[in-house]
Design a protein around this motif. Sequence first.
Motif, short mmCIF file in Angstrom:
data_model
loop_
_atom_site.label_atom_id
_atom_site.label_comp_id
_atom_site.label_asym_id
_atom_site.label_seq_id
_atom_site.Cartn_x
_atom_site.Cartn_y
_atom_site.Cartn_z
N TRP A 1 12.39 15.20 42.34
CA TRP A 1 12.36 15.31 43.79
C TRP A 1 12.02 13.94 44.41
O TRP A 1 11.27 13.16 43.83
CB TRP A 1 11.29 16.28 44.23
CG TRP A 1 11.59 17.73 44.03
CD1 TRP A 1 12.43 18.29 43.12
CD2 TRP A 1 10.99 18.82 44.76
NE1 TRP A 1 12.41 19.65 43.23
CE2 TRP A 1 11.54 20.00 44.23
CE3 TRP A 1 10.06 18.90 45.78
CZ2 TRP A 1 11.17 21.27 44.70
CZ3 TRP A 1 9.69 20.14 46.27
CH2 TRP A 1 10.25 21.32 45.74
N PRO A 2 12.53 13.67 45.61
CA PRO A 2 12.04 12.50 46.35
C PRO A 2 10.54 12.64 46.62
O PRO A 2 10.04 13.75 46.82
CB PRO A 2 12.84 12.54 47.67
CG PRO A 2 14.06 13.35 47.35
CD PRO A 2 13.60 14.38 46.34
N VAL B 1 5.40 15.40 48.35
CA VAL B 1 4.17 15.34 49.14
C VAL B 1 4.15 16.46 50.17
O VAL B 1 3.11 17.10 50.39
CB VAL B 1 4.03 13.95 49.81
CG1 VAL B 1 2.86 13.95 50.79
CG2 VAL B 1 3.85 12.87 48.75
N ALA B 2 5.28 16.70 50.80
CA ALA B 2 5.36 17.78 51.80
C ALA B 2 5.06 19.14 51.16
O ALA B 2 4.34 19.97 51.74
CB ALA B 2 6.74 17.79 52.45
N GLY C 1 -1.77 23.48 50.63
CA GLY C 1 -3.20 23.36 50.88
C GLY C 1 -3.76 24.69 51.36
O GLY C 1 -3.22 25.32 52.27
N GLY C 2 -4.83 25.14 50.72
CA GLY C 2 -5.41 26.44 51.06
C GLY C 2 -4.80 27.58 50.29
O GLY C 2 -5.35 28.70 50.30
N VAL D 1 -6.22 18.03 48.88
CA VAL D 1 -4.92 17.66 49.45
C VAL D 1 -5.08 16.48 50.41
O VAL D 1 -4.29 15.53 50.39
CB VAL D 1 -4.27 18.87 50.16
CG1 VAL D 1 -3.01 18.43 50.91
CG2 VAL D 1 -3.93 19.96 49.14
N LYS D 2 -6.11 16.53 51.23
CA LYS D 2 -6.37 15.43 52.16
C LYS D 2 -6.66 14.14 51.40
O LYS D 2 -6.14 13.07 51.74
CB LYS D 2 -7.55 15.79 53.06
CG LYS D 2 -7.85 14.75 54.12
CD LYS D 2 -8.99 15.21 55.04
CE LYS D 2 -9.30 14.14 56.10
NZ LYS D 2 -10.40 14.58 57.00
N ALA D 3 -7.47 14.23 50.35
CA ALA D 3 -7.78 13.05 49.54
C ALA D 3 -6.52 12.53 48.86
O ALA D 3 -6.31 11.30 48.76
CB ALA D 3 -8.84 13.40 48.50
#
Length: 351
Positions: free
Chosen positions: A305-306, A311-312, A318-319, A327-329
């Motif tokens: 995958w690109p 990342v998306a 997340g959650g 995920v934020k880190a």
Amino acid sequence: MEDNRLLRKSRILIAADNFRLITPLTDSLSKIQIHVRLTVSKQATAVYSDWLPDLIIVDLQTQFDHGIACLTQLKSIVQDAVPILALTGPDAVASRQAALSQGAKDILSLPCDAAEALARVRNLLELRCLHQRLRQPDATMISQDHHQTHDIQSNFCQRLARLVVYRDRDTGTHAMRMSHYAAALGRAAGLTAVESDLLQQACPLHDIGKIAIPDRILLKPAPLDSDEWSMMQTHTTIGADLLAGDDSALLRIAHDTALTHHEKWDGSGYPQGLSGESIPLVGRITAICDVFDALTSVRPYKPAWPVKDAVAAICQQGGRHFEPRLVKAFCTILPELLAIKAHYTEPKTVA
């Protein structure tokens, strides 16, 4: 040359009930003048006690019940972490799992080429040497500082990780990326320098249980069906079983990552359905790194995958799949992760 000297100094006991089936293996070992002793399964424990080999090979192809009984008896008396290599047929799923549950450290499916057989034997013998140095420190070992001891432990984990590389035909770059991704994310999540370093060394063992998964599943160039997926999921518990029982911090972390890297934040993962902070932090970290590497790498059943799409997908989970804080880190240190990815790229295939 150095590797062959290690083999020549070692003694290998082979327990089998049909020596003809293992002739290619014994021929390969004899070519490098290794010390090999053959025995039937029922006499293996007696021969072991008399000869004290460095490696035991047990054939499960002919008399499965005899072979498993042999493994069970050897497990009760084997000392000093003498590794056991089990020989099975190419699709013998039950044999693989039974062998691992009874103490085998690796599985070799026959027939196989001589180079693979010797590589597996050499790797297990190197593991024995390293394990002896870890468990039985002499006066010189006691005087070594923390860094030297840590190097020995790291080498031990690297040798174990090679077993997975041999099984799934990986080039080793996945393990390298994973270890550096996990260390970077661990630091961003608040692990100390020592803790993140231990995670870096342990992380390559997260898939060690895959040595028990048949090639037809592990190397399948298509999505797995439900039965195959159920079998694949067992690599977590098998890996944890292989790594259990050691009191070193490094192997405790390796055990936790192997067992929990497929658990999900919302409790929908496997094998235990853990949720939230009941999942060890090292497992939560490894989960994100494993998915990121899987998505951005070529697999037998899909292209890479690109990065932006991967990342998306992680952010969307997340959650659910992942802890939101991690995920934020992950997004914060993405440039560092991409630098690691660029450094440990897959080698180009030459036509």
